[in-house]
Write an enzyme that holds these catalytic residues in place. Structure first.
Site, short mmCIF file in Angstrom:
data_model
loop_
_atom_site.label_atom_id
_atom_site.label_comp_id
_atom_site.label_asym_id
_atom_site.label_seq_id
_atom_site.Cartn_x
_atom_site.Cartn_y
_atom_site.Cartn_z
N LYS A 22 0.88 -0.70 -0.24
CA LYS A 22 -0.06 -0.28 -0.37
C LYS A 22 0.75 1.02 0.31
O LYS A 22 0.64 2.43 -1.00
CB LYS A 22 -1.32 0.10 1.22
CG LYS A 22 -1.41 1.18 1.76
CD LYS A 22 -2.58 1.28 2.75
CE LYS A 22 -1.35 1.64 4.05
NZ LYS A 22 -1.72 3.40 4.33
N ASN A 23 1.79 1.22 0.87
CA ASN A 23 2.92 2.57 0.74
C ASN A 23 3.58 2.58 0.34
O ASN A 23 4.12 3.72 -0.34
CB ASN A 23 3.57 2.74 2.79
CG ASN A 23 2.77 2.90 3.17
OD1 ASN A 23 0.86 2.66 3.41
ND2 ASN A 23 2.28 2.34 4.47
N CYS A 115 -4.47 13.14 13.43
CA CYS A 115 -4.48 12.18 12.97
C CYS A 115 -4.27 10.87 14.21
O CYS A 115 -3.94 11.80 15.31
CB CYS A 115 -3.43 11.98 12.01
SG CYS A 115 -3.08 10.13 11.88
N ARG A 120 0.92 14.22 12.90
CA ARG A 120 1.43 14.79 11.22
C ARG A 120 1.42 15.91 10.96
O ARG A 120 1.02 15.86 9.89
CB ARG A 120 0.71 13.36 11.07
CG ARG A 120 0.58 11.82 11.90
CD ARG A 120 -0.18 10.53 11.06
NE ARG A 120 0.67 10.62 10.10
CZ ARG A 120 0.56 9.41 9.18
NH1 ARG A 120 -0.77 9.24 9.36
NH2 ARG A 120 0.93 9.30 8.15
N ASP A 310 5.08 0.40 11.81
CA ASP A 310 3.71 0.43 11.30
C ASP A 310 3.61 -0.99 11.97
O ASP A 310 2.80 -1.81 11.82
CB ASP A 310 3.78 0.70 10.49
CG ASP A 310 3.54 1.77 9.35
OD1 ASP A 310 3.09 2.66 10.20
OD2 ASP A 310 3.74 2.20 8.41
N ARG A 402 -8.46 -0.11 4.96
CA ARG A 402 -7.75 0.76 4.73
C ARG A 402 -6.54 0.68 3.97
O ARG A 402 -6.20 0.81 2.61
CB ARG A 402 -7.48 2.30 5.46
CG ARG A 402 -8.32 2.66 5.73
CD ARG A 402 -8.18 4.17 6.54
NE ARG A 402 -7.53 5.23 5.64
CZ ARG A 402 -7.77 6.36 6.32
NH1 ARG A 402 -7.87 7.42 6.84
NH2 ARG A 402 -6.74 7.49 5.31
N1 EPU Z 1 7.46 14.82 10.29
C1 EPU Z 1 7.46 16.26 10.89
N2 EPU Z 1 7.51 16.83 9.49
C2 EPU Z 1 7.27 16.80 8.60
C3 EPU Z 1 6.55 15.23 8.46
C4 EPU Z 1 6.92 14.25 9.73
O1 EPU Z 1 8.12 16.53 12.17
O2 EPU Z 1 6.42 17.35 7.33
C5 EPU Z 1 7.09 13.42 11.12
C6 EPU Z 1 6.22 12.97 11.90
O3 EPU Z 1 5.01 13.33 12.50
C7 EPU Z 1 6.33 11.27 12.45
C8 EPU Z 1 8.38 11.06 11.20
O4 EPU Z 1 8.15 12.77 10.80
O5 EPU Z 1 7.06 11.66 14.44
C9 EPU Z 1 7.57 10.53 10.43
O6 EPU Z 1 6.86 10.59 9.48
P1 EPU Z 1 6.83 9.86 8.08
O7 EPU Z 1 6.40 11.44 7.27
O8 EPU Z 1 8.00 9.36 7.92
O9 EPU Z 1 5.54 9.52 7.99
P2 EPU Z 1 4.16 9.30 6.85
O10 EPU Z 1 5.24 10.11 5.41
O11 EPU Z 1 3.26 10.52 5.99
C10 EPU Z 1 4.69 7.29 6.50
C11 EPU Z 1 3.19 5.44 6.09
C12 EPU Z 1 2.93 5.84 7.56
C13 EPU Z 1 3.91 5.28 8.49
C14 EPU Z 1 5.24 6.54 8.54
C15 EPU Z 1 6.21 6.29 9.34
C16 EPU Z 1 2.73 6.18 4.26
C17 EPU Z 1 1.12 6.33 3.11
N3 EPU Z 1 2.39 6.09 5.48
O12 EPU Z 1 3.85 7.85 6.84
O13 EPU Z 1 2.64 4.49 7.26
O14 EPU Z 1 3.49 5.30 10.26
O15 EPU Z 1 6.66 6.23 7.43
O16 EPU Z 1 7.19 5.05 8.42
O17 EPU Z 1 3.64 5.60 3.30
C18 EPU Z 1 0.85 3.16 8.26
O18 EPU Z 1 0.52 2.12 6.94
O19 EPU Z 1 -0.51 2.39 8.80
C19 EPU Z 1 1.26 4.60 7.92
C20 EPU Z 1 0.64 5.36 8.79
#
Ligand code: EPU
Length: 423
Positions: A22-23, A115, A120, A310, A402
């Protein structure tokens, strides 16, 4: 709305195929916006998050056909504004921002709200895109991001935040930089296999990206992209979730279509707990045997190749009935422990404090009506129900839909006793 009844006590056995990730699918679908030629993406899981992404691309002007895992997209001409009604349903919609900015010079995407798993923010995404010369405004809940007159320019960008690198932030900057003039270097990039899969997709289209899968990614700007047929990598989190089901309630469960190298951290913890994880030589199939005397373990989530956040909820379910004390610390999303309160209602002995769960294994959980709160928390509740005494009813099943393709059918294939019913 559907709910899932899990009748505890069945022994899981047999084999299933793991779906495409998915991701990885979500940013790859979004990346199709970068080219005006047709792309074909295979093994896209049939889950509601990929359906939302398909709808968003279609609303942006894309022509899309989808049948049994294959998505054919032709984005001949697109608009720059992602519709709020669709975007608000899925936080990962934010990854259309980079491709829209790169292709049209402007992107209007609504600012993701809170969220359940944490704050996030998207500050790092914006910091990266601004480093390429884009300017950002906020208006009526939208982010409006605009490229300068002469187009985006390559830059050196450090994407490290207080919780480490960002996966979708790295994706967004990498996609925006594909057409930026000159060289872009992303330092402290996310190294997740899903980022690497996106880079492989982009390179197949004609982008020039090196280093994806490491902390330093280099992108040489190009002026146009072509077409591609791409197969999405296996879903390592779905595979890990079924490994957890196998050690909780299995007697030899085999998972096909996996990738051993991408599962090292997940596998190691199961082995540390005393379970047997046997891969075939090619590393694309694995058989899991529950250990005779399993013990608890300590998990600290960390960016790849560390232990994935995850998978922590699912491991909490494993530890709930593993003798001894286990500790699960989530440094990426310290608030991601909603599943613990529900599992406590099933008799689990868990204490959560400051982003850490301390779990004392009990002999058996007892079934209860429980509520899914997010994707991985719901998976944890299904796992907890597998050996609980009685029938666990998990409501708000849309959370699990999802991200898990036909989870009830796959569990049935493994001889679990589950029923999807209307609420
Ligand atoms: N963060 C910031 N600023 C930003 C972006 C992120 O502070 O601009 C922080 C977040 O709050 C968090 C950390 O950085 O503490 C990592 O977040 P990341 O941005 O890596 O998360 P994401 O890219 O939004 C993806 C996955 C998530 C998974 C996270 C961490 C997808 C679609 N989603 O989210 O997947 O938990 O990386 O590995 O790829 C799931 O599949 O259940 C899921 C939530």
């Amino acid at each position: 709305m559907d709910k899932l009844l899990v009748h505890g006590g069945a022994t899981l056995r047999g084999s299933i195929n793991i779906s495409g990730s998915k991701n990885a699918s979500l940013p790859i679908l979004a990346a199709s916006l970068l080219t005006d030629e047709e792309v074909i993406i295979r093994r896209v899981p049939d889950v509601s998050d990929t359906n939302y992404m398909v709808q968003i691309i279609s609303a942006l002007g894309g022509e899309i056909e989808r049948s049994s895992g294959t998505v054919r997209i032709h984005n001949k001409s697109i608009v720059d504004t992602a519709p709020y009604d669709l975007v608000r349903r899925m936080r990962a919609s934010i990854c259309v921002m980079g491709p829209l900015l790169a292709r049209t010079g402007r992107a209007v995407v609504s600012l993701p709200g809170g969220c359940i798993i944490g704050d996030r923010p998207v500050d790092l995404h914006l910091r990266g895109l601004e480093a390429l010369g884009a300017t950002t405004e906020f208006d009526s809940g939208n982010i409006i991001i605009t490229a300068p007159k002469g187009g985006l320019k390559g830059a050196e960008i450090n994407l490290r935040g207080t919780h480490g690198p960002t996966v979708l932030g790295t994706d967004n900057v990498m996609m925006a930089a594909v057409f930026a003039e000159g060289t872009t270097v992303i330092e402290s990039a996310a190294a997740e296999p899903e980022v690497e899969d996106l880079a492989n997709f982009l390179n197949g289209l004609g982008a020039k990206i090196q280093g994806a899968g490491t902390r330093r990614i280099t992108i040489e700007g190009v002026t146009s992209l072509g077409s591609i047929e791409h197969t999405v990598i296996p879903d390592r989190i779905e595979a890990g979730t079924f490994m957890a089901a196998a050690v909780i309630a299995g007697e030899g469960v085999t998972l096909h279509r996996i990738c051993r190298e991408q599962m090292t951290a997940i596998t190691k913890i199961f082995e540390d707990c005393g379970h047997k994880i046997i891969f075939n030589e090619a590393g694309d199939s694995v058989t899991i045997h529950r250990g005779e005397n399993p013990v608890g373990a300590e998990i600290n989530t960390a960016p790849y190749p560390g232990y994935p956040t995850d998978m922590q909820a699912q491991m909490t379910a494993v530890f709930a009935t593993t003798p001894g004390i286990s500790v699960v610390k989530d440094t990426i999303f310290p608030q991601r422990f909603m599943h613990c309160a529900e599992m406590k209602r099933m008799g689990a002995d868990i204490n959560v404090d400051s982003g850490t769960a301390i779990i004392k294994g009990v002999k058996q959980l007892s079934a209860a009506p429980v509520m899914a709160s997010d994707l991985r928390a719901s998976a944890a509740l299904v796992l907890a129900g597998l050996t609980a005494k009685g029938t666990t009813t998990i409501s708000r099943l849309y959370h699990i839909d999802r991200g898990y393709e036909h989870i009830d059918e796959k569990l049935l294939q493994l001889h679990a006793r589950v029923e999807r019913v209307k609420e």
